[in-house]
Design a protein around this motif. Structure first.
Motif, short mmCIF file in Angstrom:
data_model
loop_
_atom_site.label_atom_id
_atom_site.label_comp_id
_atom_site.label_asym_id
_atom_site.label_seq_id
_atom_site.Cartn_x
_atom_site.Cartn_y
_atom_site.Cartn_z
N ILE A 8 118.14 9.92 30.84
CA ILE A 8 119.07 9.87 31.95
C ILE A 8 118.41 8.99 33.30
N GLY A 9 119.27 8.43 33.76
CA GLY A 9 118.74 7.55 34.79
C GLY A 9 117.87 6.34 34.66
N LYS A 10 117.70 6.00 33.57
CA LYS A 10 116.93 4.90 33.21
C LYS A 10 117.95 3.73 32.65
N THR A 11 117.25 2.62 32.87
CA THR A 11 118.13 1.32 32.36
C THR A 11 117.20 0.61 31.25
N TYR A 12 117.69 0.21 30.40
CA TYR A 12 116.80 -0.67 29.34
C TYR A 12 117.54 -1.88 29.16
N LEU A 13 116.57 -2.89 29.27
CA LEU A 13 117.25 -4.19 28.78
C LEU A 13 116.58 -4.94 27.49
N TYR A 14 117.67 -4.95 26.52
CA TYR A 14 117.16 -5.48 25.36
C TYR A 14 117.52 -6.93 25.26
N VAL A 15 116.47 -7.58 24.85
CA VAL A 15 116.46 -9.14 24.97
C VAL A 15 116.23 -9.63 23.51
#
Length: 60
Positions: A8-15
């Protein structure tokens, strides 16, 4: 639930593949949608009830 609480509250960027990417944001309001459970509770109340192990089958 424990895993989701950690997200919760986290953002992940998958490249992947030649710099294509997707951003994943974990929010309390989306938890109900992710479970696929049908209830008349609004997303915030649903999340609170799940955390407290309370009834999620509200017909209010």
């Amino acid at each position: 639930m424990i895993i989701y609480n950690n997200l919760i509250g986290k953002t992940y960027l998958y490249v992947y593949n030649n710099n294509q990417y997707i951003e994943i944001i974990f929010e309390k309001d989306e938890f109900k949608h992710l479970t696929g459970i049908s209830t008349k509770l609004n997303p915030k109340d649903f999340y609170k009830n799940i955390q407290k192990k309370e009834d999620i089958s509200s017909t209010n």
